[in-house]
Scaffold this motif. Structure first.
Motif, PDB file in Angstrom:
ATOM      1  N   GLN A 205       0.814  -1.213   0.000  1.00  0.00           N
ATOM      2  CA  GLN A 205       0.000   0.000   0.000  1.00  0.00           C
ATOM      3  C   GLN A 205       0.852   1.271   0.000  1.00  0.00           C
ATOM      4  O   GLN A 205       0.298   2.374  -0.010  1.00  0.00           O
ATOM      5  CB  GLN A 205      -0.933   0.012   1.213  1.00  0.00           C
ATOM      6  CG  GLN A 205      -1.972  -1.099   1.167  1.00  0.00           C
ATOM      7  CD  GLN A 205      -3.141  -0.820   2.085  1.00  0.00           C
ATOM      8  OE1 GLN A 205      -2.966  -0.687   3.295  1.00  0.00           O
ATOM      9  NE2 GLN A 205      -4.337  -0.717   1.514  1.00  0.00           N
ATOM     10  N   ALA A 208       2.314   4.092  -5.245  1.00  0.00           N
ATOM     11  CA  ALA A 208       1.219   4.597  -6.089  1.00  0.00           C
ATOM     12  C   ALA A 208       1.283   3.878  -7.438  1.00  0.00           C
ATOM     13  O   ALA A 208       2.332   3.866  -8.084  1.00  0.00           O
ATOM     14  CB  ALA A 208       1.352   6.101  -6.282  1.00  0.00           C
ATOM     15  N   GLU A 259      -6.030  -3.571  -4.579  1.00  0.00           N
ATOM     16  CA  GLU A 259      -5.322  -2.375  -4.121  1.00  0.00           C
ATOM     17  C   GLU A 259      -5.128  -1.400  -5.289  1.00  0.00           C
ATOM     18  O   GLU A 259      -5.364  -0.197  -5.148  1.00  0.00           O
ATOM     19  CB  GLU A 259      -3.972  -2.755  -3.501  1.00  0.00           C
ATOM     20  CG  GLU A 259      -3.072  -1.575  -3.136  1.00  0.00           C
ATOM     21  CD  GLU A 259      -3.686  -0.624  -2.096  1.00  0.00           C
ATOM     22  OE1 GLU A 259      -4.591  -1.059  -1.350  1.00  0.00           O
ATOM     23  OE2 GLU A 259      -3.264   0.550  -2.054  1.00  0.00           O
ATOM     24  N   GLN A 263      -6.911   2.296  -5.535  1.00  0.00           N
ATOM     25  CA  GLN A 263      -6.167   3.552  -5.751  1.00  0.00           C
ATOM     26  C   GLN A 263      -6.734   4.304  -6.951  1.00  0.00           C
ATOM     27  O   GLN A 263      -6.934   5.514  -6.896  1.00  0.00           O
ATOM     28  CB  GLN A 263      -4.682   3.256  -5.965  1.00  0.00           C
ATOM     29  CG  GLN A 263      -3.952   2.814  -4.705  1.00  0.00           C
ATOM     30  CD  GLN A 263      -2.437   2.846  -4.879  1.00  0.00           C
ATOM     31  OE1 GLN A 263      -1.924   3.393  -5.853  1.00  0.00           O
ATOM     32  NE2 GLN A 263      -1.726   2.276  -3.916  1.00  0.00           N
ATOM     33  N   HIS A 264      -6.995   3.596  -8.023  1.00  0.00           N
ATOM     34  CA  HIS A 264      -7.547   4.248  -9.214  1.00  0.00           C
ATOM     35  C   HIS A 264      -8.929   4.826  -8.917  1.00  0.00           C
ATOM     36  O   HIS A 264      -9.279   5.908  -9.408  1.00  0.00           O
ATOM     37  CB  HIS A 264      -7.615   3.250 -10.380  1.00  0.00           C
ATOM     38  CG  HIS A 264      -6.271   2.808 -10.884  1.00  0.00           C
ATOM     39  ND1 HIS A 264      -6.108   1.844 -11.846  1.00  0.00           N
ATOM     40  CD2 HIS A 264      -5.017   3.204 -10.550  1.00  0.00           C
ATOM     41  CE1 HIS A 264      -4.814   1.664 -12.093  1.00  0.00           C
ATOM     42  NE2 HIS A 264      -4.135   2.473 -11.312  1.00  0.00           N
ATOM     43  N   ARG A 266      -9.964   6.010  -6.067  1.00  0.00           N
ATOM     44  CA  ARG A 266      -9.790   7.235  -5.268  1.00  0.00           C
ATOM     45  C   ARG A 266      -9.333   8.395  -6.142  1.00  0.00           C
ATOM     46  O   ARG A 266      -9.753   9.536  -5.941  1.00  0.00           O
ATOM     47  CB  ARG A 266      -8.773   6.987  -4.145  1.00  0.00           C
ATOM     48  CG  ARG A 266      -9.359   6.200  -2.980  1.00  0.00           C
ATOM     49  CD  ARG A 266      -8.505   6.334  -1.725  1.00  0.00           C
ATOM     50  NE  ARG A 266      -7.208   5.690  -1.852  1.00  0.00           N
ATOM     51  CZ  ARG A 266      -6.976   4.399  -1.610  1.00  0.00           C
ATOM     52  NH1 ARG A 266      -7.959   3.604  -1.230  1.00  0.00           N
ATOM     53  NH2 ARG A 266      -5.773   3.899  -1.734  1.00  0.00           N
ATOM     54  N   GLN A 267      -8.485   8.095  -7.133  1.00  0.00           N
ATOM     55  CA  GLN A 267      -8.037   9.162  -8.043  1.00  0.00           C
ATOM     56  C   GLN A 267      -9.220   9.765  -8.785  1.00  0.00           C
ATOM     57  O   GLN A 267      -9.318  10.965  -8.942  1.00  0.00           O
ATOM     58  CB  GLN A 267      -7.024   8.606  -9.056  1.00  0.00           C
ATOM     59  CG  GLN A 267      -5.663   8.314  -8.445  1.00  0.00           C
ATOM     60  CD  GLN A 267      -4.841   7.382  -9.320  1.00  0.00           C
ATOM     61  OE1 GLN A 267      -5.223   7.101 -10.454  1.00  0.00           O
ATOM     62  NE2 GLN A 267      -3.730   6.915  -8.814  1.00  0.00           N
TER      63      GLN A 267
END
Lengths: 271, 271
Positions: A205, A208, A259, A263-264, A266-267
């Motif tokens: 985690q 990025a 994961e 992340q994608h 959240r972007q």
């Protein structure tokens, strides 16, 4: 109209049964998929069987009748037979009511558009067909573009892998290649290669993950060899709090892939 | 000293082989585990076999010799035999050099200290021994306390489940119970029950998971039934971007369990 096969000695019985062997799959350019759910997934993804065998029962589900009609309309060979002969063809005790033989779905590495998907899964020397199918199913769920099989992986078109994929075999691009071809191709365009390893302290985690990210999965027993680890942009590890030092390969791939997807997500939310 | 068995007709051959059947496992209170890695994990977790069979080869690894010595010291029945007879005992073509018969490891629900671990995994009507073993292996990795099997799950002591667990069977508490016993027990103390479902819009990352969190996993084909969903504190779903509407059960459990673990890790960091 469907033709009917009534005898165990019909050559099609032996021919379809032979597709359980990789050698015959290669020679024929065909592989088997079984069951209404997987065959319907295949049709929804645009793949109809070259040969479709079904057991003609009064209670045949409407989805099965649609599949038969679509296969006939597309010029496929539609065959009806008894449950016992279908079982013989599929080599399974309880194969359901549908068996399809599909044209090989392999894609060449050069035909892949890596920018078409944010995640790609790369497996090297994966040995278990259940793991391979489960990874395809996970790939479908996380929006991966496909599965790139490097070096001596188990055949993705085996009956066991097709079954474990639950139809994702028909939605994911499938490439079979060698490491010495994969690596130059990867480095000829955008893309980050991330591998999981015990020989790192970097938490999975803490990195990025850009688009596209290529998740590299190693052999079930041995993990990634040193030269492949060295070629990764990032080596990461998942926390493992217990006695064991590894996760099942399909599980590790899924934890890693979610994961990257999270992340994608959240972007997009923060963009 | 180890006793030697030289004949296929020795009663121990039939007795150990019979432990592949659940009925005989129940009657004997024993189950089988194979291979140096899993037997070593078991010993490290404090479990030595009641019966240990090994193939006496000059290149026997030191870990195997240690295991033999420890089992003898603990009063276990240590037997040496040929590779062919070991294969017959285990029912496997290539069983390795070690076979152990272990005393049943079931735990009563009432004996569980739920506060001893931040995560517990609960499976209902899980059918696949590979999934069960893989879930145990994941449980070990995320620091779960154990696996609570509700209603008609596959036997956790089958050879296939033991193998897939990679030794985690010996580190995780294993409870076999019924839903009507589990639910009152759960509600008699702290703990949040979370299930994954398609019948919710709640993202699995939108919920804060306390300690302990009980992750409820449903049957592979059917998921959770309505009454069990209704008993959950939270129903959540993972994003699924593809055509498929579900993940493999062991994969879904792992993605969920790592989310709970990751939240707990962040709490510690921020505390």
């Amino acid at each position: 109209m469907a033709r009917e096969i009534t005898g165990f000695s019909n050559p099609l019985v032996k021919r379809l049964r032979s597709l359980r062997d990789k050698k015959h799959r290669r020679a024929e350019g065909l592989f088997l998929a079984e069951g209404l759910r997987i065959l319907t997934e295949a049709a929804d993804a645009g793949a109809l069987p070259e040969i479709l065998v079904y057991v003609d029962r009064p209670d045949l589900p409407p989805l099965a009748r649609q599949l038969i009609a679509r296969t006939e309309a597309a010029g496929g060979d539609v065959v009806t037979t008894g449950a016992d002969i279908l079982a013989k063809m599929s080599g399974k005790d309880n194969p359901g009511i549908l068996l399809g033989a599909y044209a090989d779905r392999g894609t060449a590495l050069e035909a892949i558009d890596r920018t078409a998907a944010p995640i790609w899964i790369v497996a090297e020397r994966l040995r278990d067909p259940g793991n391979l199918g489960t990874i395809l199913r996970t790939g479908d769920a996380v929006g991966a573009g496909g599965l790139i099989l490097v070096d001596d992986c188990v055949d993705p078109f085996s009956v066991e892998a097709v079954r474990a994929s639950m139809g994702a075999l028909f939605t994911q691009a499938i490439v079979q290649t060698r490491w010495e071809d994969f690596l130059p191709w990867l480095r000829s365009g955008p893309g980050t290669l991330v591998g999981t390893s015990l020989r790192t302290d970097t938490d999975y985690q803490a990195i990025a993950y850009p688009r596209p990210t290529f998740i590299l999965v190693g052999n079930e027993a041995q993990g990634l060899p040193a030269d492949k680890e060295a070629a990764c942009d990032h080596l990461v590890r998942m926390p493992m709090l217990g006695r064991a030092d590894s996760l099942n390969a399909a599980v590790a791939t899924a934890v890693m892939a979610y994961e990257v997807l999270n992340q994608h997500r959240r972007q997009v939310k923060h963009a």
